[in-house]
Design a protein around this motif. Structure first.
Motif, PDB file in Angstrom:
ATOM      1  N   PRO A   1       0.849  -1.201   0.000  1.00 30.37           N
ATOM      2  CA  PRO A   1       0.000   0.000   0.000  1.00 30.37           C
ATOM      3  C   PRO A   1       0.882   1.248   0.000  1.00 30.37           C
ATOM      4  O   PRO A   1       1.953   1.255   0.628  1.00 30.37           O
ATOM      5  CB  PRO A   1      -0.792  -0.130   1.306  1.00 30.37           C
ATOM      6  CG  PRO A   1      -0.786  -1.596   1.611  1.00 30.37           C
ATOM      7  CD  PRO A   1       0.536  -2.099   1.106  1.00 30.37           C
ATOM      8  N   PRO A   2       0.480   2.297  -0.702  1.00 26.91           N
ATOM      9  CA  PRO A   2       1.342   3.480  -0.879  1.00 26.91           C
ATOM     10  C   PRO A   2       1.850   4.104   0.413  1.00 26.91           C
ATOM     11  O   PRO A   2       2.974   4.593   0.462  1.00 26.91           O
ATOM     12  CB  PRO A   2       0.459   4.466  -1.634  1.00 26.91           C
ATOM     13  CG  PRO A   2      -0.630   3.665  -2.219  1.00 26.91           C
ATOM     14  CD  PRO A   2      -0.788   2.441  -1.378  1.00 26.91           C
ATOM     15  N   SER A   3       1.058   4.088   1.459  1.00 25.72           N
ATOM     16  CA  SER A   3       1.483   4.765   2.684  1.00 25.72           C
ATOM     17  C   SER A   3       2.149   3.822   3.693  1.00 25.72           C
ATOM     18  O   SER A   3       2.498   4.236   4.789  1.00 25.72           O
ATOM     19  CB  SER A   3       0.275   5.447   3.336  1.00 25.72           C
ATOM     20  OG  SER A   3      -0.720   4.482   3.605  1.00 25.72           O
ATOM     21  N   PHE A   4       2.364   2.560   3.327  1.00 23.09           N
ATOM     22  CA  PHE A   4       2.960   1.603   4.253  1.00 23.09           C
ATOM     23  C   PHE A   4       4.469   1.829   4.377  1.00 23.09           C
ATOM     24  O   PHE A   4       5.165   2.066   3.405  1.00 23.09           O
ATOM     25  CB  PHE A   4       2.713   0.167   3.808  1.00 23.09           C
ATOM     26  CG  PHE A   4       3.386  -0.842   4.684  1.00 23.09           C
ATOM     27  CD1 PHE A   4       2.894  -1.115   5.946  1.00 23.09           C
ATOM     28  CD2 PHE A   4       4.521  -1.489   4.263  1.00 23.09           C
ATOM     29  CE1 PHE A   4       3.520  -2.032   6.782  1.00 23.09           C
ATOM     30  CE2 PHE A   4       5.164  -2.408   5.079  1.00 23.09           C
ATOM     31  CZ  PHE A   4       4.659  -2.682   6.337  1.00 23.09           C
ATOM     32  N   HIS A   5       4.963   1.751   5.608  1.00 24.00           N
ATOM     33  CA  HIS A   5       6.398   1.807   5.898  1.00 24.00           C
ATOM     34  C   HIS A   5       6.623   1.064   7.204  1.00 24.00           C
ATOM     35  O   HIS A   5       5.678   0.779   7.948  1.00 24.00           O
ATOM     36  CB  HIS A   5       6.896   3.252   5.985  1.00 24.00           C
ATOM     37  CG  HIS A   5       6.110   4.084   6.956  1.00 24.00           C
ATOM     38  ND1 HIS A   5       6.380   4.114   8.293  1.00 24.00           N
ATOM     39  CD2 HIS A   5       5.032   4.882   6.770  1.00 24.00           C
ATOM     40  CE1 HIS A   5       5.512   4.906   8.911  1.00 24.00           C
ATOM     41  NE2 HIS A   5       4.679   5.383   8.005  1.00 24.00           N
TER      42      HIS A   5
ATOM     43  N   SER B   1       0.465   3.426  10.705  1.00 22.48           N
ATOM     44  CA  SER B   1      -0.819   3.559  11.393  1.00 22.48           C
ATOM     45  C   SER B   1      -1.513   2.191  11.386  1.00 22.48           C
ATOM     46  O   SER B   1      -1.193   1.330  10.564  1.00 22.48           O
ATOM     47  CB  SER B   1      -1.698   4.590  10.678  1.00 22.48           C
ATOM     48  OG  SER B   1      -2.141   4.059   9.443  1.00 22.48           O
ATOM     49  N   PRO B   2      -2.468   1.974  12.287  1.00 20.22           N
ATOM     50  CA  PRO B   2      -3.208   0.708  12.278  1.00 20.22           C
ATOM     51  C   PRO B   2      -3.869   0.433  10.923  1.00 20.22           C
ATOM     52  O   PRO B   2      -3.919  -0.714  10.482  1.00 20.22           O
ATOM     53  CB  PRO B   2      -4.243   0.888  13.383  1.00 20.22           C
ATOM     54  CG  PRO B   2      -3.627   1.883  14.317  1.00 20.22           C
ATOM     55  CD  PRO B   2      -2.835   2.806  13.434  1.00 20.22           C
ATOM     56  N   GLU B   3      -4.350   1.481  10.265  1.00 21.78           N
ATOM     57  CA  GLU B   3      -4.989   1.299   8.958  1.00 21.78           C
ATOM     58  C   GLU B   3      -3.973   0.839   7.916  1.00 21.78           C
ATOM     59  O   GLU B   3      -4.246  -0.041   7.103  1.00 21.78           O
ATOM     60  CB  GLU B   3      -5.651   2.604   8.496  1.00 21.78           C
ATOM     61  CG  GLU B   3      -6.807   3.056   9.351  1.00 21.78           C
ATOM     62  CD  GLU B   3      -6.381   3.821  10.610  1.00 21.78           C
ATOM     63  OE1 GLU B   3      -5.202   4.239  10.702  1.00 21.78           O
ATOM     64  OE2 GLU B   3      -7.220   3.978  11.510  1.00 21.78           O
ATOM     65  N   ASP B   4      -2.783   1.452   7.922  1.00 25.87           N
ATOM     66  CA  ASP B   4      -1.735   1.064   6.983  1.00 25.87           C
ATOM     67  C   ASP B   4      -1.253  -0.359   7.243  1.00 25.87           C
ATOM     68  O   ASP B   4      -0.992  -1.128   6.319  1.00 25.87           O
ATOM     69  CB  ASP B   4      -0.547   2.022   7.053  1.00 25.87           C
ATOM     70  CG  ASP B   4      -0.887   3.408   6.543  1.00 25.87           C
ATOM     71  OD1 ASP B   4      -1.868   3.545   5.782  1.00 25.87           O
ATOM     72  OD2 ASP B   4      -0.177   4.363   6.919  1.00 25.87           O
ATOM     73  N   GLN B   5      -1.141  -0.715   8.515  1.00 27.10           N
ATOM     74  CA  GLN B   5      -0.710  -2.057   8.865  1.00 27.10           C
ATOM     75  C   GLN B   5      -1.764  -3.081   8.430  1.00 27.10           C
ATOM     76  O   GLN B   5      -1.421  -4.133   7.896  1.00 27.10           O
ATOM     77  CB  GLN B   5      -0.461  -2.165  10.368  1.00 27.10           C
ATOM     78  CG  GLN B   5       0.136  -3.494  10.767  1.00 27.10           C
ATOM     79  CD  GLN B   5       0.571  -3.514  12.216  1.00 27.10           C
ATOM     80  OE1 GLN B   5       0.782  -2.471  12.824  1.00 27.10           O
ATOM     81  NE2 GLN B   5       0.718  -4.688  12.760  1.00 27.10           N
TER      82      GLN B   5
ATOM     83  N   LEU C   1       6.506  -6.005  14.054  1.00 31.29           N
ATOM     84  CA  LEU C   1       5.612  -5.665  12.951  1.00 31.29           C
ATOM     85  C   LEU C   1       5.741  -6.676  11.815  1.00 31.29           C
ATOM     86  O   LEU C   1       4.739  -7.161  11.281  1.00 31.29           O
ATOM     87  CB  LEU C   1       5.928  -4.255  12.435  1.00 31.29           C
ATOM     88  CG  LEU C   1       5.243  -3.843  11.128  1.00 31.29           C
ATOM     89  CD1 LEU C   1       3.737  -3.779  11.305  1.00 31.29           C
ATOM     90  CD2 LEU C   1       5.789  -2.519  10.642  1.00 31.29           C
ATOM     91  N   LEU C   2       6.966  -7.025  11.455  1.00 30.70           N
ATOM     92  CA  LEU C   2       7.182  -7.983  10.375  1.00 30.70           C
ATOM     93  C   LEU C   2       6.633  -9.363  10.728  1.00 30.70           C
ATOM     94  O   LEU C   2       6.003 -10.026   9.907  1.00 30.70           O
ATOM     95  CB  LEU C   2       8.669  -8.070  10.045  1.00 30.70           C
ATOM     96  CG  LEU C   2       9.240  -6.842   9.346  1.00 30.70           C
ATOM     97  CD1 LEU C   2      10.761  -6.850   9.404  1.00 30.70           C
ATOM     98  CD2 LEU C   2       8.744  -6.759   7.914  1.00 30.70           C
ATOM     99  N   GLU C   3       6.865  -9.780  11.955  1.00 30.46           N
ATOM    100  CA  GLU C   3       6.347 -11.074  12.398  1.00 30.46           C
ATOM    101  C   GLU C   3       4.817 -11.085  12.356  1.00 30.46           C
ATOM    102  O   GLU C   3       4.197 -12.047  11.910  1.00 30.46           O
ATOM    103  CB  GLU C   3       6.855 -11.368  13.804  1.00 30.46           C
ATOM    104  CG  GLU C   3       6.736 -12.812  14.195  1.00 30.46           C
ATOM    105  CD  GLU C   3       7.477 -13.083  15.490  1.00 30.46           C
ATOM    106  OE1 GLU C   3       6.807 -13.127  16.536  1.00 30.46           O
ATOM    107  OE2 GLU C   3       8.712 -13.235  15.438  1.00 30.46           O
TER     108      GLU C   3
END
Length: 125
Positions: free
Chosen positions: A35-39, A44-48, A93-95
């Protein structure tokens, strides 16, 4: 001989703009844009959630047309982040991304990119 067909090992490389997944036992791979805003720096919870859905869809594509007997074991690697810079927050986060995508077990790898036998060794360590 048959264990090759019943094992599900997935190597996921997380790039800044895409996920790259490879099924170790078959060599099949897929690529999916993030997703464009993911980092990885505190999304954010929405991006995750969007990243988890995207990764789950890529995992389904990886196994399309195959009977899955068990959820995959995943080695997930952030590309371009040195091991010392990974940190617990990014590691968690990755896990979580891997588990949300359907992994039975997930391990985060920080280091050089791996060949298939290296992925299997890293998961056994």
């Amino acid at each position: 001989m048959f264990s090759r067909f019943f094992n599900n090992t997935v190597y996921i490389k997380v790039h800044p703009d895409h996920f790259e997944l490879r099924h170790v036992e078959t060599g099949k791979s897929v690529r999916e844009e993030t997703p464009p805003s993911f980092h990885l720096d505190g999304p954010s919870p929405e991006d995750q959630a969007a990243a988890s859905l995207t990764l789950a869809a890529a995992t389904r594509r990886l196994f399309a047309g195959k009977m899955i007997l068990s959820p995959p074991v995943v080695l997930i690697q952030p590309v371009g982040i040195a091991e010392g810079a990974l940190g617990e927050r990014r590691r968690a986060l990755l896990e979580k991304l891997a588990m949300d995508a359907g992994a039975r077990r997930a391990r985060v790898w920080a280091g050089a990119e791996l060949a298939d036998d290296g992925v299997l060794e890293a998961l056994q360590a």
